[in-house]
Design a protein around this motif. Structure first.
Motif, short mmCIF file in Angstrom:
data_model
loop_
_atom_site.label_atom_id
_atom_site.label_comp_id
_atom_site.label_asym_id
_atom_site.label_seq_id
_atom_site.Cartn_x
_atom_site.Cartn_y
_atom_site.Cartn_z
N LEU A 91 0.71 -1.35 -0.05
CA LEU A 91 -0.05 -0.19 0.06
C LEU A 91 0.77 1.44 0.00
O LEU A 91 0.43 2.09 -0.79
N LEU A 92 2.02 1.21 0.63
CA LEU A 92 2.95 2.31 0.55
C LEU A 92 4.16 2.06 0.78
O LEU A 92 4.93 2.57 1.58
N PRO A 93 4.82 1.54 -0.19
CA PRO A 93 6.26 1.31 -0.33
C PRO A 93 7.16 2.40 -0.24
O PRO A 93 6.93 3.26 -1.03
N GLN A 94 8.27 2.23 0.58
CA GLN A 94 9.14 3.51 0.58
C GLN A 94 9.71 3.87 -0.56
O GLN A 94 9.93 5.16 -0.68
N GLU A 95 10.22 2.81 -1.24
CA GLU A 95 11.10 3.22 -2.57
C GLU A 95 9.98 3.77 -3.61
O GLU A 95 10.84 4.68 -4.32
N ARG A 155 -10.10 5.30 -2.33
CA ARG A 155 -9.48 3.90 -2.35
C ARG A 155 -9.44 3.59 -1.28
O ARG A 155 -9.39 2.09 -0.90
N THR A 156 -9.26 4.28 -0.21
CA THR A 156 -9.27 3.86 1.09
C THR A 156 -10.48 3.03 1.74
O THR A 156 -10.52 2.09 2.10
N LEU A 157 -11.70 3.71 1.54
CA LEU A 157 -13.05 2.99 1.78
C LEU A 157 -13.15 1.74 0.82
O LEU A 157 -13.77 0.86 1.34
N GLU A 158 -12.66 1.71 -0.23
CA GLU A 158 -12.64 0.30 -1.06
C GLU A 158 -12.07 -0.58 -0.40
O GLU A 158 -12.65 -1.87 -0.31
N ILE A 159 -10.78 -0.46 0.20
CA ILE A 159 -10.20 -1.31 0.81
C ILE A 159 -10.74 -1.71 2.22
O ILE A 159 -10.79 -2.88 2.81
N LEU A 160 -11.34 -0.67 2.90
CA LEU A 160 -12.07 -0.89 4.32
C LEU A 160 -13.21 -1.80 3.98
O LEU A 160 -13.39 -2.57 5.00
N TYR A 229 -9.69 -7.08 12.84
CA TYR A 229 -10.45 -6.20 11.93
C TYR A 229 -9.96 -4.78 12.61
O TYR A 229 -9.56 -3.99 11.79
N GLY A 230 -10.08 -4.66 13.84
CA GLY A 230 -9.53 -3.30 14.54
C GLY A 230 -8.03 -3.02 14.09
O GLY A 230 -7.69 -1.74 13.83
N TYR A 231 -7.26 -4.02 14.28
CA TYR A 231 -5.82 -3.75 13.97
C TYR A 231 -5.54 -3.51 12.55
O TYR A 231 -4.99 -2.27 12.28
N ASN A 234 -7.02 0.32 11.86
CA ASN A 234 -6.47 1.28 12.36
C ASN A 234 -4.82 1.70 11.58
O ASN A 234 -4.44 2.57 11.19
N LYS A 235 -4.43 0.47 11.23
CA LYS A 235 -3.25 0.30 10.42
C LYS A 235 -3.55 1.03 8.87
O LYS A 235 -2.67 1.69 8.49
N LEU A 236 -4.65 0.68 8.36
CA LEU A 236 -5.06 1.29 6.95
C LEU A 236 -5.17 2.76 7.09
O LEU A 236 -4.75 3.51 6.26
N GLU A 237 -6.01 3.27 8.31
CA GLU A 237 -6.17 4.59 8.33
C GLU A 237 -4.95 5.31 8.43
O GLU A 237 -4.72 6.65 8.06
N ALA A 238 -3.79 4.83 9.25
CA ALA A 238 -2.59 5.55 9.49
C ALA A 238 -1.90 5.72 8.24
O ALA A 238 -1.49 6.69 7.76
N MET A 239 -1.97 4.50 7.54
CA MET A 239 -1.18 4.73 6.01
C MET A 239 -1.94 5.78 5.22
O MET A 239 -1.02 6.33 4.25
#
Length: 258
Positions: A91-95, A155-160, A229-231, A234-239
């Motif tokens: 979802l968010l690779p540093q490179e 896009r975030t809501l689609e994954i959620l 689910y909760g983990y 929260n992880k997706l919202e942070a990213m």
């Protein structure tokens, strides 16, 4: 895509296997005594006379075999699959982020569009989609910022929505377990009535087993499902928040172009 198909096939294979085990166990149980011998229970030989498979699977009945056990494997499949799909490397690779920043410093808008279109992470997708929308709308720098924010949220809501499957499983399974508990207790009370108020312990064993085992399986599925689910949420919202900040950083480097 190929990995997803392999996971789906594995999940279906596991579910089919346990359904077959449940069916064979039911057929075997029909030829055996349906409950423990009361004297064995009183003498403390319960652990020796009952295997884990019989106590937590066979005694649970069809509610466990065909509903709760498949739900447990479905939640495991979803947890593994979604953990892979929501990992930072995808979802968010540093490179990729650093590459887009370096390209933006050169001020070439077309190169940024081309580089973003080749990737499918949150940042690249939001930039690519927003640049494509700009072609059909006359917007300035502020409009482009708003487009990127809207695309990233979409896009975030689609994954959620996919992560919500774990939440749904975690909420349904205790209800199914409660249904089995009520069914088992009704069965036990019916046994008491049929025995004139003085049933043997072995006569009550079937209903009590259904009542307790279905509750066990319901909680066994629900607790890890809701935790994961909760983990993941929260992880997706942070990213997603981090991707929004990185997108703003990229836009700041090409602000003069607009």
């Amino acid at each position: 895509m190929k990995m997803n198909k392999n996971w789906t096939r594995l999940w279906l294979l596991v579910i089919s296997l346990f359904v077959l085990i449940g069916l064979s166990a039911q057929l075997q149980a029909q030829g055996e005594e349906s409950s423990l011998d009361e004297s064995a229970v009183l003498e403390g030989d319960y652990d020796e006379g009952v295997s884990f498979l019989r106590q937590f699977v066979i005694e649970g009945g069809p509610i466990v075999w065909f509903v709760l056990m498949p739900l447990s494997f479905y939640s495991c499949y979803q947890a593994i699959d979604l953990s892979i799909k929501t990992s930072r490397k995808i979802l968010l690779p540093q490179e990729n982020t650093e590459q887009l920043k370096k390209i933006a410093e050169k001020g070439d808008k077309e190169v940024i569009k081309s580089a973003a279109a080749k990737q499918d992470d949150l940042l690249s997708y939001s930039l690519s989609r927003a640049f494509n929308l700009v072609k059909t709308k006359e917007v300035g720098y502020m409009g482009l910022q708003q487009m990127i924010s809207d695309v990233l949220q979409e896009r975030t809501l689609e994954i959620l929505r996919k992560v919500e499957r774990l939440n749904l499983t975690g909420n349904i399974s205790p209800m199914v377990g409660l249904f089995g508990t009520v069914f088992g207790m009704i069965k036990s009370f019916n046994t008491i009535v049929e025995a004139g108020g003085q049933p043997d312990a072995s006569q009550l064993a079937g209903g009590i087993s259904v009542a307790l085992v279905t509750t066990f399986w319901g909680l066994f599925v629900a607790i890890p499902s809701l935790f994961i689910y909760g983990y993941l949420r929260n992880k997706l919202e942070a990213m997603a928040s981090e991707a929004a900040v990185e997108a703003e950083t990229v836009l700041d480097k090409i602000e003069d172009i607009y």
